[in-house]
Every structure is written in structure tokens, then in C-alpha cells.
Design a protein around this motif. Structure first.
Motif, PDB file in Angstrom:
ATOM      1  N   GLU A  98      -2.402  -1.879  -3.567  1.00 21.43           N
ATOM      2  CA  GLU A  98      -3.731  -2.017  -2.937  1.00 21.43           C
ATOM      3  C   GLU A  98      -4.444  -3.309  -3.344  1.00 21.43           C
ATOM      4  O   GLU A  98      -5.671  -3.369  -3.296  1.00 21.43           O
ATOM      5  CB  GLU A  98      -4.665  -0.819  -3.246  1.00 21.43           C
TER       6      GLU A  98
ATOM      7  N   PRO B 209      -2.141   7.299  -2.264  1.00 20.10           N
ATOM      8  CA  PRO B 209      -2.010   6.355  -3.393  1.00 20.10           C
ATOM      9  C   PRO B 209      -1.425   7.017  -4.642  1.00 20.10           C
ATOM     10  O   PRO B 209      -1.462   8.244  -4.783  1.00 20.10           O
ATOM     11  CB  PRO B 209      -3.447   5.908  -3.660  1.00 20.10           C
TER      12      PRO B 209
ATOM     13  N   GLU C 195       0.849  -1.198   0.000  1.00 24.87           N
ATOM     14  CA  GLU C 195       0.000   0.000   0.000  1.00 24.87           C
ATOM     15  C   GLU C 195       0.877   1.238   0.000  1.00 24.87           C
ATOM     16  O   GLU C 195       1.929   1.267   0.643  1.00 24.87           O
ATOM     17  CB  GLU C 195      -0.908   0.022   1.236  1.00 24.87           C
TER      18      GLU C 195
END
Lengths: 195, 180
Positions: free
Chosen positions: A98, A48, A44
Motif C-alpha cells: 500500500e 490487507p 496492494e
């Protein structure tokens, strides 16, 4: 301009053609040999990756790079102080951000040396790693955790965590492969080689 | 002959486009400057330097700076986060390229512009790295010329603007220059 475009396209095509294979994604346990194990994990990035942060315009063969972190692995530990060389890409994990990945590896412990993110043909960001993955000969499936990286606006990392998200990973594992084999939790451990 | 005329026109246009004089300060803009020693670079001098605006996000993130004798500078920079993006200069008479560009990686240090004022990014030197087959470069921080010397180089281009007062005040704060 044409020359630059051709060069950019070639860089990517060459990367795909010249480097060794990545650890293969596993779709069914029948693909996993008796001396192999399924590695389950996740990467992750916070915040993002934005759509415009990777620019592969006029490049071919970018599937292995798009929205993925290349985790450079090796059986022997070494601290990487320079960009990976061609041989270093062998047995890399192409980890989509993700998303839980399921890849096939040998039943031996290994190390994650570095993470590499391609931003364009000539620009990469490197993620600090230095993790040991504890794989045992008796394992069939190992959960290594979520590598969570926090960054600032300059792509400098402000925090790196190994998060235990076993419940979710195990649910995905069971949904994908059934309950014949157990997913053993063995979160990666940071290598401490500072003198 | 036609080519020669074309070259002269290009040179004249370049001269017009590369105006070194600072425009009047507009609040809340800042003056950002630094120095790049191109002694080891294949380019003969520094004639281009750009910043990338990282935050706030914008459709036009690149800010093209003015250059003068190694100093790169730009006025009225809005508050935000920036990174050095690219610099370059022309090749020499027998150079293999007419212009050399050097790109900073996106994963590099940046700086934040906050309240209006002067922001000195430091003095740097282009250093060769890599090999002839795989040329690379490093940028090394250097102590001289320092902030005061960089300001002295751009001070003439600030004449009659509010920047002039700020630059002179900063020179006074920095104290006497090096003995020559």
C-alpha cells in the motif's frame, strides 16, 4: 525452546547477510546514474495483511520483510516453480504494501518472476507474478503500475490485476523529485508463455 | 530409577489425555475427519493432528484432533474456515528425535464447515522430499483407505452419541466396502 529461537533468529540474519542487494530505494535523482532508471510502482493486497499475520518474534533483521513483498526480478524470463534460491534474491524489489516504491534499476527491460511474503521464519506465501517491465535506454523514470492481489482466507489468490494509478504515482514522483524528468507510464505486461 | 518412574507417569498421563471417544454432538457442530498414512514418515505413527481456525478470527485458533490408527478426527467443530496446521508422532527407538512435527504452510488449501454434519477431509500419505541436509515433506492424496474405512475405524468411539447414527448412515450411503 532456546534452540528454536536461536535458529529462527539465525534464519533471518542469514537471509539478510547472505543474499545479494535489493534494488536501492531512491531518495534523490542525484543517486541515479546515467545508465540507471527509477522504477515506480506499488503492491496492494486485498484484504490487507493483518498485524498478526507476520510473526517475527525473536528474530533479528526483519525490516526487509515486515509488511513487504519481495519481488524477485531477473533480466531473463523463466517460470519459477520452486522457492527462490539465494541468488534469485539479487536485485529484488522490497515493495511495502500500500505504498508507492521508488527503486533504482539498470536501464534494461527485466521481469518480475515471483512475489514472496515472509509470514514467519519457516512459512512464506508466494504471489504469482510473471510480468515484463519495459525499460528503455532513454528512460529516467518508469511507472509500472499497481499490482493488486485479491486473496481468500486461505491465502489463495482469487484475482490479480495491474491497475493504472499513474496520476497518484506521478504526483508523488513530482513531490519527491521535482519536474526535471518525466515519469513514463509503462505498465507491466503479463508474460504469456503457455504452450 | 527416578527417570523410569517419571517416564511411566508421562505415559499414563498421555493415555488419559488422548481419550479417543467422541463427545455428544452439540448443534451446530460438525465432525471433521481424515486419514494420514505415516508409512514413510520418520515418526512411527500418527498421534497428533491440529487444525487452524482461519475464520471467524479467534484468540485460540488451534483445534487439537483425536487420532486412531492413522485417522484424525474431532467433533463439534463450529461453522467457519479451517486449514490443516500440523501433525506428528513419536520417533522410533533409534530415532534422532523423540517426537516429529510436520507443519502445513499457511498458504495451503483449506475447507469450510457450514451446516452441521460429517466433513471428510480426504486420505493422505506423508511423502519424503528434500535431502538429508534439507529434509522436507509432501502430502499426497491417496485413494485407500477411503472415507468408509476411515469411518469404520472411528465408529467404535462414537457409541451412544448422535455421531454414531450419522456415521452409520454415511457408511450405508457409501455402500459396501472393498473386498478383502
Amino acid at each position: 525452546m532456546i534452540r528454536a529461537r536461536v535458529c529462527a533468529a539465525l534464519v533471518c540474519a542469514l537471509l539478510a547477510a547472505c543474499v545479494g542487494p535489493a534494488l536501492s530505494p531512491v531518495e534523490s535523482l542525484g543517486e541515479v546514474g546515467s545508465d540507471q532508471v527509477v522504477i515506480v510502482g506499488r503492491v496492494e493486497l486485498l484484504p490487507p495483511l493483518a498485524k498478526d499475520e507476520q510473526n517475527f518474534k525473536n528474530m533479528v533483521g526483519t525490516d526487509m520483510l515486515r509488511n513487504k513483498l519481495l519481488l524477485i526480478t531477473a533480466e531473463k524470463w523463466r517460470r519459477m516453480s520452486a522457492a527462490p534460491e539465494r541468488a534469485d534474491y539479487d536485485n529484488r524489489i522490497e515493495a511495502p504494501f500500500e505504498q508507492t516504491f521508488f527503486v533504482r534499476s539498470g536501464s534494461k527491460p527485466f521481469y518480475i518472476l515471483l512475489g514472496e511474503l515472509w509470514l514467519s521464519a519457516g512459512d512464506k506465501a508466494y504471489f504469482p507474478a510473471g510480468f515484463r517491465v519495459d525499460v528503455r535506454p532513454t528512460d529516467k523514470a518508469v511507472y509500472i503500475g499497481t499490482l493488486r492481489y485479491r486473496r481468500d482466507e486461505f491465502f489463495q489468490f482469487t484475482k490479480r490485476d495491474v491497475v493504472d494509478d499513474y496520476e497518484r504515482a506521478n504526483a508523488e514522483f513530482r513531490k519527491k523529485f521535482g519536474s526535471k524528468y518525466a515519469l513514463r507510464k509503462a505498465l507491466v505486461t503479463p508474460v504469456n508463455d503457455k504452450k | 530409577m527416578r527417570k523410569l518412574v517419571f517416564c511411566w507417569v508421562l505415559i499414563l498421563l498421555h493415555g488419559c489425555a488422548s481419550n479417543k471417544s467422541l463427545e455428544e454432538a452439540i448443534s451446530p457442530g460438525s465432525l471433521v475427519f481424515g486419514y494420514m498414512d505415516m508409512g514413510e514418515a520418520p515418526a512411527t505413527e500418527l498421534t497428533a493432528f491440529s487444525l487452524r481456525q482461519v475464520l471467524p478470527k479467534t484468540d485460540k485458533p488451534f483445534l487439537h484432533m483425536r487420532t486412531h490408527e492413522g485417522v484424525f478426527y474431532i467433533e463439534n467443530v463450529a461453522p467457519g474456515s479451517y486449514q490443516m496446521s500440523q501433525f506428528g508422532g513419536p520417533g522410533g527407538m533409534f530415532s534422532s528425535a523423540s517426537f516429529y512435527w510436520f507443519n502445513f504452510p499457511r498458504q495451503s488449501d483449506g475447507f469450510r464447515v457450514g451446516k452441521p454434519g460429517l466433513y471428510y477431509l480426504g486420505s493422505y500419505k506423508y511423502k519424503k522430499a528434500g535431502s538429508i541436509f534439507n529434509p522436507k515433506f509432501d502430502v499426497e492424496s491417496i485413494k485407500t483407505p477411503d472415507e468408509r474405512e476411515a469411518i469404520e475405524k472411528i465408529l467404535p468411539f462414537s457409541k451412544g452419541t448422535k455421531w454414531e447414527g450419522q456415521l452409520r448412515e454415511r457408511v450405508n450411503q457409501l455402500g459396501a466396502g472393498r473386498k478383502k
